[in-house]
Design an enzyme around this catalytic site. Structure first.
Site, mmCIF file in Angstrom:
data_model
loop_
_atom_site.group_PDB
_atom_site.id
_atom_site.type_symbol
_atom_site.label_atom_id
_atom_site.label_comp_id
_atom_site.label_asym_id
_atom_site.label_seq_id
_atom_site.Cartn_x
_atom_site.Cartn_y
_atom_site.Cartn_z
ATOM 1 N N LYS A 1 52.093 53.299 54.083
ATOM 2 C CA LYS A 1 50.857 53.789 54.699
ATOM 3 C C LYS A 1 51.159 55.062 55.460
ATOM 4 O O LYS A 1 52.231 55.209 56.057
ATOM 5 C CB LYS A 1 50.306 52.738 55.672
ATOM 6 N N SER B 1 43.031 51.426 42.459
ATOM 7 C CA SER B 1 43.989 52.539 42.490
ATOM 8 C C SER B 1 45.060 52.336 41.425
ATOM 9 O O SER B 1 45.487 53.276 40.759
ATOM 10 C CB SER B 1 44.678 52.618 43.851
ATOM 11 N N LYS C 1 52.963 52.006 47.912
ATOM 12 C CA LYS C 1 51.552 52.342 47.650
ATOM 13 C C LYS C 1 50.719 51.966 48.844
ATOM 14 O O LYS C 1 50.847 50.866 49.388
ATOM 15 C CB LYS C 1 51.064 51.556 46.422
#
Ligand code: GLU
Length: 421
Positions: free
Chosen positions: A107, A352, A71
């Protein structure tokens, strides 16, 4: 080593090494966590408005998934490099672990200046990136979100592209989407909200409260603006803000709503003009006589060349990696508190996570309930980091090192029970 001292990746790895020593974890933990599990490079052709094809290079770094799916955001910036993306993905692994999320770290990045693209070109590029990465991402695999230079509209194009490929709507593959497309209204301001919550809690310990404390903010994008908004709401006085062009300073406090209106209208806060206000550069904003400094733009802005000039007693890292390792040593020895990125800007990814949980269930909380859930998670992390810091010794160990130990602990235990080490 660059002229400014350690690079971002070197700083991250130094802190990791130290955290492993401090926590007494085996050397193998460093061997595994000092490099990403997978690096994906994609080349995306886009038909530009002038009729010619331009090929953009993008990355997705999947650092570690011991605790769950990868994530982390996607950055669109002309100066991104693979090394920087690796550093950012590595920080995500620790940020997600520190905050108790069921995620590993990742990322993405594309070397592009999104401001130089037309809306149609930007859409093509965003869809192309989602298409190229489709085999490697998904709600159970890797869940991207915005970072510098990307926003909810870009997430909407990407989730649409991914859904077309899947043959059905897949809301949980990207987070920070527009509210109409299964987003949550809190996500828009959640990173800035988290910055303010961390500042408020630290200010209580340092000064008994945040009321009336002066704040300078570098960066007036999503994090900088919403950080300023919530800090002001909590009683602090925002005296300076800058964006990529420079900014404004008024020792008596800025009228934020007016500064924002000028930024929206003219593209920069530099055009804000009110009596008692003067223009400042992005270097000056860091060295103002304020209580709290929030670097909320890019990495390595506080380095060994300017660390000694910083007057704030509390630095809250809205950006990822704004302080180099050597600058941190100097500031820590002077008693400055640095609330590190993986803690201070975690409001974004924690929110998120809540959006993703909503998406998986197709069930949605209202704004207030969501914000309360977000704040509870942030406060829990704050208390754990502070406890760990005082146990390790506040003068020998930085807050970042304490946060890394707390983060590595979960990852180490997950890797151990999985049989990876
Ligand atoms: N880009 C943000 C960060 O660096 C948010 C990531 C996310 O929401 O996944 O933490």
């Amino acid at each position: 080593m660059s002229l400014r001292g350690t690079t971002f990746l070197e700083s991250v790895l130094q802190t990791l090494k130290r955290a492993i020593e401090l926590g007494g974890y085996p050397e193998e933990v460093y061997e595994i966590l000092s490099r990403p599990q997978r690096i994906i490079t994609v080349n995306i052709p886009v038909r530009m408005d002038n009729g010619k094809i331009q090929v953009f290079t993008g990355y997705r770094v999947q650092h570690n998934n011991a605790l769950g799916p990868y994530k982390g955001g996607i950055r669109f910036h002309p100066e991104v490099t693979l090394e920087e993306d690796i550093a950012l993905a590595t920080v995500m692994t620790f940020k997600n672990s520190l905050n108790g999320l069921p995620y590993g770290g990742g990322k993405g990045a594309i070397a592009v200046d999104p401001k130089k693209l037309s809306k149609k070109e930007l859409e093509e590029l965003s869809r192309g990136y989602a298409r190229a990465l489709a085999p490697f991402i998904g709600p159970e695999v890797d869940i991207p979100a915005p970072d510098v230079g990307t926003d909810p509209q870009i997430m909407a194009w990407m989730v649409d592209e991914y859904s077309k490929i899947s043959g059905h709507n897949v809301p949980g593959v990207f987070t920070a989407k527009p509210v109409i497309l299964w987003g949550n209204p809190v996500r828009e301001y959640s990173t800035g909200f988290g910055v303010a919550v961390w500042a408020r809690e630290a200010a209580k310990k340092l000064w008994g409260g945040i009321e009336g404390k002066t704040v300078a903010i570098q960066g007036f994008g999503n994090v900088g603006y919403w950080g300023a908004y919530w800090l002001e709401k909590m009683g602090a006085k925002v005296v300076a803000v800058t964006d990529s062009k420079g900014g404004v300073y008024n020792p008596n406090g800025l009228k934020l709503a007016d500064v924002k209106a000028v930024k929206d209208k003219t593209g920069t806060v530099m055009n804000y003009d009110a009596s008692g206000t003067r223009k400042i550069t992005n270097d000056e904003v860091l060295e103002l006589p304020v209580d709290i400094l929030v670097p909320a733009a890019l990495e390595n802005v506080i380095h060994r060349g300017n660390a000694n000039n910083i007057k704030a007693k509390l630095i809250v890292e809205g950006a990822n990696g704004p302080t180099t390792a050597d600058a941190e040593k100097t500031l820590h020895s002077k008693g400055v508190w640095i609330l590190p990125d993986l803690a201070a800007n975690a409001g974004g990814v924690v929110m998120s996570y809540l959006e993703w949980v909503e998406n998986l269930q197709w069930y949605f909380w209202d704004e207030e309930e969501t914000r309360n859930r977000l704040e509870r998670i942030l406060l829990d992390t704050f208390n754990r980091v502070m406890n760990r810091w005082s146990k390790l010794g506040t003068s020998q160990v930085t807050i970042r090192e304490a946060a890394y130990v707390e983060a590595v602990d979960r990852i180490y235990n997950a890797m151990k029970v999985r049989g990876w080490i």
